[in-house]
Design a protein around this motif. Structure first.
Motif, PDB file in Angstrom:
ATOM      1  N   GLN A   1     -38.690  99.592 100.506  1.00 25.67           N
ATOM      2  CA  GLN A   1     -38.335  99.269  99.118  1.00 25.67           C
ATOM      3  C   GLN A   1     -39.627  99.141  98.308  1.00 25.67           C
ATOM      4  OE1 GLN A   1     -35.184  98.963  97.913  1.00 25.67           O
ATOM      5  NE2 GLN A   1     -34.406  99.499  99.938  1.00 25.67           N
ATOM      6  N   PRO A   2     -39.922 100.123  97.440  1.00 26.70           N
ATOM      7  CA  PRO A   2     -41.183 100.086  96.679  1.00 26.70           C
ATOM      8  C   PRO A   2     -41.365  98.826  95.836  1.00 26.70           C
ATOM      9  CG  PRO A   2     -40.153 102.236  96.482  1.00 26.70           C
ATOM     10  CD  PRO A   2     -39.168 101.335  97.173  1.00 26.70           C
ATOM     11  N   GLU A   3     -40.288  98.311  95.238  1.00 29.56           N
ATOM     12  CA  GLU A   3     -40.405  97.108  94.404  1.00 29.56           C
ATOM     13  C   GLU A   3     -40.877  95.918  95.232  1.00 29.56           C
ATOM     14  OE1 GLU A   3     -37.447  98.784  94.732  1.00 29.56           O
ATOM     15  OE2 GLU A   3     -37.408  99.883  92.837  1.00 29.56           O
ATOM     16  N   SER A   4     -40.272  95.742  96.393  1.00 32.44           N
ATOM     17  CA  SER A   4     -40.651  94.619  97.261  1.00 32.44           C
ATOM     18  C   SER A   4     -42.068  94.785  97.785  1.00 32.44           C
ATOM     19  CB  SER A   4     -39.679  94.505  98.435  1.00 32.44           C
ATOM     20  OG  SER A   4     -38.376  94.242  97.974  1.00 32.44           O
ATOM     21  N   ALA A   5     -42.423  96.007  98.148  1.00 33.14           N
ATOM     22  CA  ALA A   5     -43.784  96.262  98.631  1.00 33.14           C
ATOM     23  C   ALA A   5     -44.803  95.963  97.541  1.00 33.14           C
ATOM     24  CB  ALA A   5     -43.911  97.708  99.104  1.00 33.14           C
ATOM     25  N   ALA A   6     -44.506  96.375  96.312  1.00 36.49           N
ATOM     26  CA  ALA A   6     -45.421  96.127  95.188  1.00 36.49           C
ATOM     27  C   ALA A   6     -45.573  94.632  94.939  1.00 36.49           C
ATOM     28  CB  ALA A   6     -44.916  96.830  93.931  1.00 36.49           C
ATOM     29  N   GLU A   7     -44.486  93.891  95.029  1.00 38.82           N
ATOM     30  CA  GLU A   7     -44.563  92.441  94.823  1.00 38.82           C
ATOM     31  C   GLU A   7     -45.410  91.772  95.899  1.00 38.82           C
ATOM     32  OE1 GLU A   7     -40.607  90.884  94.409  1.00 38.82           O
ATOM     33  OE2 GLU A   7     -40.185  92.211  92.714  1.00 38.82           O
TER      34      GLU A   7
ATOM     35  N   VAL B   1     -52.438  90.415  91.041  1.00 35.67           N
ATOM     36  CA  VAL B   1     -52.357  91.396  89.955  1.00 35.67           C
ATOM     37  C   VAL B   1     -50.894  91.640  89.589  1.00 35.67           C
ATOM     38  CG1 VAL B   1     -54.520  92.525  90.612  1.00 35.67           C
ATOM     39  CG2 VAL B   1     -52.372  93.361  91.535  1.00 35.67           C
ATOM     40  N   ASP B   2     -50.688  92.422  88.542  1.00 34.67           N
ATOM     41  CA  ASP B   2     -49.355  92.754  88.050  1.00 34.67           C
ATOM     42  C   ASP B   2     -48.633  93.687  89.020  1.00 34.67           C
ATOM     43  OD1 ASP B   2     -47.139  93.214  86.425  1.00 34.67           O
ATOM     44  OD2 ASP B   2     -48.156  94.764  85.256  1.00 34.67           O
ATOM     45  N   PRO B   3     -47.424  93.325  89.465  1.00 34.40           N
ATOM     46  CA  PRO B   3     -46.681  94.183  90.388  1.00 34.40           C
ATOM     47  C   PRO B   3     -46.374  95.570  89.816  1.00 34.40           C
ATOM     48  CG  PRO B   3     -45.621  92.030  90.221  1.00 34.40           C
ATOM     49  CD  PRO B   3     -46.715  92.073  89.215  1.00 34.40           C
ATOM     50  N   ASP B   4     -46.238  95.673  88.492  1.00 32.84           N
ATOM     51  CA  ASP B   4     -45.944  96.980  87.895  1.00 32.84           C
ATOM     52  C   ASP B   4     -47.071  97.984  88.124  1.00 32.84           C
ATOM     53  OD1 ASP B   4     -43.451  96.170  86.998  1.00 32.84           O
ATOM     54  OD2 ASP B   4     -44.199  95.591  85.005  1.00 32.84           O
ATOM     55  N   SER B   5     -48.309  97.506  88.080  1.00 28.41           N
ATOM     56  CA  SER B   5     -49.425  98.431  88.308  1.00 28.41           C
ATOM     57  C   SER B   5     -49.458  98.885  89.768  1.00 28.41           C
ATOM     58  CB  SER B   5     -50.761  97.800  87.912  1.00 28.41           C
ATOM     59  OG  SER B   5     -51.072  96.718  88.762  1.00 28.41           O
ATOM     60  N   ILE B   6     -49.134  97.985  90.668  1.00 27.44           N
ATOM     61  CA  ILE B   6     -49.086  98.348  92.085  1.00 27.44           C
ATOM     62  C   ILE B   6     -47.918  99.299  92.326  1.00 27.44           C
ATOM     63  CG2 ILE B   6     -48.778  97.475  94.440  1.00 27.44           C
ATOM     64  CD1 ILE B   6     -51.474  96.723  93.223  1.00 27.44           C
ATOM     65  N   ARG B   7     -46.801  99.050  91.661  1.00 29.78           N
ATOM     66  CA  ARG B   7     -45.631  99.923  91.822  1.00 29.78           C
ATOM     67  C   ARG B   7     -45.979 101.349  91.391  1.00 29.78           C
ATOM     68  NH1 ARG B   7     -39.845 100.285  91.998  1.00 29.78           N
ATOM     69  NH2 ARG B   7     -39.650 102.537  92.249  1.00 29.78           N
ATOM     70  N   CYS B   8     -46.729 101.504  90.319  1.00 26.35           N
ATOM     71  CA  CYS B   8     -47.166 102.842  89.879  1.00 26.35           C
ATOM     72  C   CYS B   8     -48.000 103.513  90.959  1.00 26.35           C
ATOM     73  CB  CYS B   8     -47.955 102.751  88.575  1.00 26.35           C
ATOM     74  SG  CYS B   8     -46.956 102.342  87.151  1.00 26.35           S
ATOM     75  N   ASP B   9     -48.892 102.761  91.577  1.00 25.91           N
ATOM     76  CA  ASP B   9     -49.719 103.308  92.659  1.00 25.91           C
ATOM     77  C   ASP B   9     -48.862 103.727  93.843  1.00 25.91           C
ATOM     78  OD1 ASP B   9     -51.989 102.827  91.163  1.00 25.91           O
ATOM     79  OD2 ASP B   9     -52.556 101.011  92.265  1.00 25.91           O
ATOM     80  N   ILE B  10     -47.906 102.892  94.205  1.00 27.22           N
ATOM     81  CA  ILE B  10     -47.031 103.211  95.336  1.00 27.22           C
ATOM     82  C   ILE B  10     -46.203 104.452  95.026  1.00 27.22           C
ATOM     83  CG2 ILE B  10     -44.996 102.445  96.635  1.00 27.22           C
ATOM     84  CD1 ILE B  10     -46.209  99.604  96.559  1.00 27.22           C
ATOM     85  N   ASP B  11     -45.642 104.521  93.822  1.00 24.96           N
ATOM     86  CA  ASP B  11     -44.834 105.689  93.439  1.00 24.96           C
ATOM     87  C   ASP B  11     -45.650 106.972  93.504  1.00 24.96           C
ATOM     88  OD1 ASP B  11     -42.575 104.143  93.057  1.00 24.96           O
ATOM     89  OD2 ASP B  11     -42.817 104.026  90.878  1.00 24.96           O
ATOM     90  N   ALA B  12     -46.885 106.932  93.007  1.00 25.12           N
ATOM     91  CA  ALA B  12     -47.751 108.117  93.028  1.00 25.12           C
ATOM     92  C   ALA B  12     -48.095 108.503  94.463  1.00 25.12           C
ATOM     93  CB  ALA B  12     -49.022 107.857  92.223  1.00 25.12           C
ATOM     94  N   TRP B  13     -48.372 107.521  95.290  1.00 25.84           N
ATOM     95  CA  TRP B  13     -48.738 107.763  96.686  1.00 25.84           C
ATOM     96  C   TRP B  13     -47.577 108.399  97.440  1.00 25.84           C
ATOM     97  CZ3 TRP B  13     -47.699 105.452 101.579  1.00 25.84           C
ATOM     98  CH2 TRP B  13     -48.686 105.643 102.550  1.00 25.84           C
ATOM     99  N   VAL B  14     -46.381 107.828  97.288  1.00 28.20           N
ATOM    100  CA  VAL B  14     -45.191 108.362  97.956  1.00 28.20           C
ATOM    101  C   VAL B  14     -44.871 109.757  97.439  1.00 28.20           C
ATOM    102  CG1 VAL B  14     -42.697 108.051  98.237  1.00 28.20           C
ATOM    103  CG2 VAL B  14     -44.235 106.112  98.553  1.00 28.20           C
ATOM    104  N   SER B  15     -44.983 109.963  96.145  1.00 28.42           N
ATOM    105  CA  SER B  15     -44.719 111.263  95.539  1.00 28.42           C
ATOM    106  C   SER B  15     -45.631 112.346  96.111  1.00 28.42           C
ATOM    107  CB  SER B  15     -44.872 111.176  94.020  1.00 28.42           C
ATOM    108  OG  SER B  15     -44.663 112.421  93.432  1.00 28.42           O
ATOM    109  N   HIS B  16     -46.887 111.997  96.290  1.00 26.80           N
ATOM    110  CA  HIS B  16     -47.847 112.946  96.877  1.00 26.80           C
ATOM    111  C   HIS B  16     -47.368 113.429  98.242  1.00 26.80           C
ATOM    112  CE1 HIS B  16     -51.558 114.603  98.476  1.00 26.80           C
ATOM    113  NE2 HIS B  16     -51.433 113.786  99.499  1.00 26.80           N
TER     114      HIS B  16
END
Length: 84
Positions: free
Chosen positions: A49-55, A63-78
């Motif tokens: 679950q990306p949201e839980s991982a980011a939190e 740091v802000d979970p939203d910024s981490i969520r963006c990083d996780i989304d980009a990483w998974v997308s790659h």
């Protein structure tokens, strides 16, 4: 949306702190540094679950979970793009 990795994917954390992903289906290998390793482990602990991982990561880093969520989304997308 949670999406587990391909069952043909093998992950191992090397002694140097790098995560190595290997796809038996494609024969491709990828090494991730400590940041990618942290994201992989957090995703694994959160049942992918990306949201839980980011939190989890954001709380640890203060740091802000939203910024981490963006990083996780980009990483998974790659990885999804390279697997297709």
């Amino acid at each position: 949306m949670a999406r587990r990795p391909d069952h043909e994917l093998t992950a191992s954390v090397r002694p140097d702190g790098y995560l190595e992903l290997f796809s038996r289906r494609t024969g491709k290998r990828h090494r991730c540094g400590p940041r990618g390793t942290t994201m992989w482990l957090a995703l694994q602990r959160s049942d992918w679950q990306p949201e839980s991982a980011a939190e989890e990561i954001a709380a640890r880093l203060g740091v802000d979970p939203d910024s981490i969520r963006c990083d996780i989304d980009a990483w998974v997308s790659h990885f999804r793009e390279t697997a297709e």
